[in-house]
Scaffold this motif. Structure first.
Motif, PDB file in Angstrom:
ATOM      1  N   THR A  16      -1.965  -5.487   0.147  1.00 30.82           N
ATOM      2  CA  THR A  16      -0.818  -5.315   1.034  1.00 30.82           C
ATOM      3  C   THR A  16       0.471  -5.366   0.220  1.00 30.82           C
ATOM      4  O   THR A  16       0.436  -5.347  -1.012  1.00 30.82           O
ATOM      5  CB  THR A  16      -0.849  -6.383   2.148  1.00 30.82           C
ATOM      6  OG1 THR A  16       0.171  -6.127   3.097  1.00 30.82           O
ATOM      7  CG2 THR A  16      -0.697  -7.773   1.565  1.00 30.82           C
ATOM      8  N   ASN A  17       1.596  -5.410   0.898  1.00 29.93           N
ATOM      9  CA  ASN A  17       2.882  -5.225   0.226  1.00 29.93           C
ATOM     10  C   ASN A  17       3.511  -6.546  -0.210  1.00 29.93           C
ATOM     11  O   ASN A  17       3.488  -7.539   0.523  1.00 29.93           O
ATOM     12  CB  ASN A  17       3.859  -4.496   1.152  1.00 29.93           C
ATOM     13  CG  ASN A  17       3.378  -3.110   1.506  1.00 29.93           C
ATOM     14  OD1 ASN A  17       2.837  -2.398   0.669  1.00 29.93           O
ATOM     15  ND2 ASN A  17       3.556  -2.719   2.761  1.00 29.93           N
ATOM     16  N   ILE A  18       4.088  -6.532  -1.406  1.00 27.59           N
ATOM     17  CA  ILE A  18       4.876  -7.659  -1.902  1.00 27.59           C
ATOM     18  C   ILE A  18       6.327  -7.441  -1.504  1.00 27.59           C
ATOM     19  O   ILE A  18       6.866  -6.341  -1.631  1.00 27.59           O
ATOM     20  CB  ILE A  18       4.772  -7.765  -3.431  1.00 27.59           C
ATOM     21  CG1 ILE A  18       3.314  -7.946  -3.855  1.00 27.59           C
ATOM     22  CG2 ILE A  18       5.628  -8.904  -3.966  1.00 27.59           C
ATOM     23  CD1 ILE A  18       3.108  -7.829  -5.338  1.00 27.59           C
ATOM     24  N   THR A  19       6.941  -8.488  -1.016  1.00 31.09           N
ATOM     25  CA  THR A  19       8.360  -8.410  -0.677  1.00 31.09           C
ATOM     26  C   THR A  19       9.108  -9.567  -1.341  1.00 31.09           C
ATOM     27  O   THR A  19       8.509 -10.557  -1.758  1.00 31.09           O
ATOM     28  CB  THR A  19       8.567  -8.461   0.845  1.00 31.09           C
ATOM     29  OG1 THR A  19       7.815  -9.562   1.393  1.00 31.09           O
ATOM     30  CG2 THR A  19       8.086  -7.176   1.493  1.00 31.09           C
ATOM     31  N   ASN A  20      10.400  -9.412  -1.443  1.00 39.36           N
ATOM     32  CA  ASN A  20      11.247 -10.421  -2.079  1.00 39.36           C
ATOM     33  C   ASN A  20      12.306 -10.873  -1.080  1.00 39.36           C
ATOM     34  O   ASN A  20      13.156 -10.083  -0.667  1.00 39.36           O
ATOM     35  CB  ASN A  20      11.891  -9.835  -3.339  1.00 39.36           C
ATOM     36  CG  ASN A  20      12.991 -10.721  -3.900  1.00 39.36           C
ATOM     37  OD1 ASN A  20      13.030 -11.920  -3.628  1.00 39.36           O
ATOM     38  ND2 ASN A  20      13.884 -10.128  -4.677  1.00 39.36           N
ATOM     39  N   TRP A  21      12.219 -12.140  -0.683  1.00 38.47           N
ATOM     40  CA  TRP A  21      13.217 -12.704   0.219  1.00 38.47           C
ATOM     41  C   TRP A  21      13.968 -13.801  -0.518  1.00 38.47           C
ATOM     42  O   TRP A  21      13.411 -14.857  -0.820  1.00 38.47           O
ATOM     43  CB  TRP A  21      12.552 -13.279   1.479  1.00 38.47           C
ATOM     44  CG  TRP A  21      12.248 -12.252   2.521  1.00 38.47           C
ATOM     45  CD1 TRP A  21      11.130 -11.486   2.616  1.00 38.47           C
ATOM     46  CD2 TRP A  21      13.087 -11.881   3.608  1.00 38.47           C
ATOM     47  NE1 TRP A  21      11.200 -10.655   3.694  1.00 38.47           N
ATOM     48  CE2 TRP A  21      12.399 -10.871   4.339  1.00 38.47           C
ATOM     49  CE3 TRP A  21      14.347 -12.281   4.053  1.00 38.47           C
ATOM     50  CZ2 TRP A  21      12.925 -10.270   5.476  1.00 38.47           C
ATOM     51  CZ3 TRP A  21      14.867 -11.688   5.195  1.00 38.47           C
ATOM     52  CH2 TRP A  21      14.166 -10.684   5.888  1.00 38.47           C
ATOM     53  N   GLU A  22      15.202 -13.509  -0.844  1.00 35.84           N
ATOM     54  CA  GLU A  22      16.096 -14.501  -1.453  1.00 35.84           C
ATOM     55  C   GLU A  22      15.510 -15.106  -2.730  1.00 35.84           C
ATOM     56  O   GLU A  22      15.589 -16.306  -2.973  1.00 35.84           O
ATOM     57  CB  GLU A  22      16.409 -15.614  -0.439  1.00 35.84           C
ATOM     58  CG  GLU A  22      17.075 -15.090   0.826  1.00 35.84           C
ATOM     59  CD  GLU A  22      17.219 -16.167   1.880  1.00 35.84           C
ATOM     60  OE1 GLU A  22      16.615 -17.246   1.707  1.00 35.84           O
ATOM     61  OE2 GLU A  22      17.928 -15.929   2.876  1.00 35.84           O
ATOM     62  N   GLY A  23      14.909 -14.246  -3.551  1.00 31.86           N
ATOM     63  CA  GLY A  23      14.388 -14.706  -4.828  1.00 31.86           C
ATOM     64  C   GLY A  23      13.015 -15.319  -4.775  1.00 31.86           C
ATOM     65  O   GLY A  23      12.518 -15.826  -5.791  1.00 31.86           O
ATOM     66  N   GLY A  24      12.350 -15.275  -3.617  1.00 30.42           N
ATOM     67  CA  GLY A  24      10.985 -15.783  -3.495  1.00 30.42           C
ATOM     68  C   GLY A  24      10.045 -14.687  -3.044  1.00 30.42           C
ATOM     69  O   GLY A  24      10.396 -13.867  -2.187  1.00 30.42           O
ATOM     70  N   LEU A  25       8.834 -14.659  -3.622  1.00 30.99           N
ATOM     71  CA  LEU A  25       7.866 -13.634  -3.246  1.00 30.99           C
ATOM     72  C   LEU A  25       7.254 -13.946  -1.888  1.00 30.99           C
ATOM     73  O   LEU A  25       6.902 -15.085  -1.584  1.00 30.99           O
ATOM     74  CB  LEU A  25       6.752 -13.537  -4.284  1.00 30.99           C
ATOM     75  CG  LEU A  25       7.112 -12.957  -5.654  1.00 30.99           C
ATOM     76  CD1 LEU A  25       5.832 -12.780  -6.482  1.00 30.99           C
ATOM     77  CD2 LEU A  25       7.852 -11.641  -5.535  1.00 30.99           C
ATOM     78  N   THR A  26       7.126 -12.903  -1.061  1.00 23.66           N
ATOM     79  CA  THR A  26       6.456 -13.000   0.225  1.00 23.66           C
ATOM     80  C   THR A  26       5.517 -11.809   0.360  1.00 23.66           C
ATOM     81  O   THR A  26       5.495 -10.911  -0.485  1.00 23.66           O
ATOM     82  CB  THR A  26       7.477 -13.009   1.385  1.00 23.66           C
ATOM     83  OG1 THR A  26       8.170 -11.752   1.407  1.00 23.66           O
ATOM     84  CG2 THR A  26       8.481 -14.135   1.218  1.00 23.66           C
ATOM     85  N   ILE A  27       4.738 -11.797   1.443  1.00 24.77           N
ATOM     86  CA  ILE A  27       3.746 -10.743   1.655  1.00 24.77           C
ATOM     87  C   ILE A  27       3.915 -10.170   3.052  1.00 24.77           C
ATOM     88  O   ILE A  27       4.071 -10.906   4.030  1.00 24.77           O
ATOM     89  CB  ILE A  27       2.312 -11.296   1.484  1.00 24.77           C
ATOM     90  CG1 ILE A  27       2.042 -11.613   0.009  1.00 24.77           C
ATOM     91  CG2 ILE A  27       1.277 -10.315   2.013  1.00 24.77           C
ATOM     92  CD1 ILE A  27       0.683 -12.246  -0.240  1.00 24.77           C
ATOM     93  N   THR A  28       3.891  -8.860   3.152  1.00 23.87           N
ATOM     94  CA  THR A  28       3.894  -8.171   4.439  1.00 23.87           C
ATOM     95  C   THR A  28       2.490  -7.622   4.681  1.00 23.87           C
ATOM     96  O   THR A  28       2.062  -6.674   4.017  1.00 23.87           O
ATOM     97  CB  THR A  28       4.902  -7.012   4.461  1.00 23.87           C
ATOM     98  OG1 THR A  28       6.205  -7.505   4.136  1.00 23.87           O
ATOM     99  CG2 THR A  28       4.944  -6.361   5.828  1.00 23.87           C
ATOM    100  N   ASN A  29       1.747  -8.233   5.607  1.00 24.94           N
ATOM    101  CA  ASN A  29       0.410  -7.717   5.884  1.00 24.94           C
ATOM    102  C   ASN A  29       0.427  -6.816   7.117  1.00 24.94           C
ATOM    103  O   ASN A  29       1.478  -6.565   7.686  1.00 24.94           O
ATOM    104  CB  ASN A  29      -0.608  -8.859   6.011  1.00 24.94           C
ATOM    105  CG  ASN A  29      -0.299  -9.785   7.172  1.00 24.94           C
ATOM    106  OD1 ASN A  29       0.050  -9.344   8.266  1.00 24.94           O
ATOM    107  ND2 ASN A  29      -0.429 -11.090   6.940  1.00 24.94           N
TER     108      ASN A  29
END
Length: 274
Positions: free
Chosen positions: A96-109
């Protein structure tokens, strides 16, 4: 009398030296005491760029980290047991997709178009988000920091697992987290709490090339099937690379020669007594 004592002392010394030689050789055939040099690996740079390539095979990565002068290629991909093409939840692990929120890695499933703010297990069993870190050399993970944490599951908020190399094909073969968990290496699996934006992986003792880091995942923990949801934005990882302590090496032929010499002196001494 003097000669007898001299022979006895020499023989004793040779026996001790031979035994030491075999002991040194045995220690050399096993792993020497491993010491690890560590660096803090920032997953996202100050300008918002990713410090990794989105690849599973680290040899294809254009990003490297340097630990005590050793260059290590690193790739990072995001995975979740998420919705299928028809929008129905299932247990198959998909990229799935990697996202960047305010300098922290998150995931969009694929469970929700709004599920992008954390690496999480918010769906209560329907999805567990994890990132797969791929290195071209064995490394150990000792700590992580987070920009934000949502939820509380006590001492089990983040799951970390080092994988055997044979686990890699499972990520492209409709596998489940349960399938992948079976490839965890001894000494690399643990579940940890997050305190003040930091999590220390104190129980991890072994190195691996492939590491999963994600929200607490019950498929990697056979002792639990219940939990409170938690999500986080992953900022940094502390990565270690081993430096083997040198050992004294004595070759097998050399040790055998010392033993033969000792036996020869013993036979010579017995012959003189006859």
């Amino acid at each position: 009398m003097f000669k007898a004592k001299s022979y006895q002392a020499l023989l004793t010394s040779l026996c001790l030296l031979t035994a030491t030689s075999f002991s040194s050789e045995a220690s050399d055939s096993s792993l020497a005491s491993n010491k690890f040099d560590y660096i803090q690996y920032d997953l996202v740079s100050n300008n918002g760029n990713y410090n990794f390539s989105e690849v599973i095979d680290p040899t294809n990565s254009s990003h490297v980290i340097v630990v005590n002068g050793v260059q290590i290629k690193v790739g990072l991909t995001a995975w979740s047991d998420t919705a299928d093409a028809n929008g129905l939840t299932d247990r198959v692990v998909e990229q799935t997709n990697i996202t960047n929120w305010e300098g922290g890695l998150t995931i969009t499933n694929k469970d929700s178009s709004n599920d992008s703010h954390y690496i999480d297990n918010f769906k209560g069993g329907d999805d567990f988000d994890m990132i797969l870190l791929s290195f071209d050399k064995d490394v150990i993970l000792s700590q992580a920091t987070f920009n934000a944490v949502n939820g509380n599951n006590g001492s089990k908020e983040i799951t970390v697992a080092g994988l055997d190399d044979s686990a890699v094909p499972l990520f492209s073969s409709s596998s489940t987290w349960d399938d992948i968990a079976r490839k965890s290496l001894t000494g690399t699996l643990g579940h940890f709490g997050i305190n003040n934006g930091t999590s220390s992986f104190s129980s991890l003792t072994k190195a691996a090339k492939y590491w999963l880091v994600g929200a607490y995942n019950i498929y990697f923990d056979k002792n639990s099937d219940q939990y409170s949801s938690v999500g986080f934005k992953l900022s940094t990882l502390t990565v270690g690379h081993s430096v083997n302590s040198p050992t004294t090496e004595v070759s097998e032929p050399g040790a055998l020669a010392l033993m033969s010499l000792g036996l020869g002196l013993l036979l010579y001494r017995r012959k003189r007594r006859v």
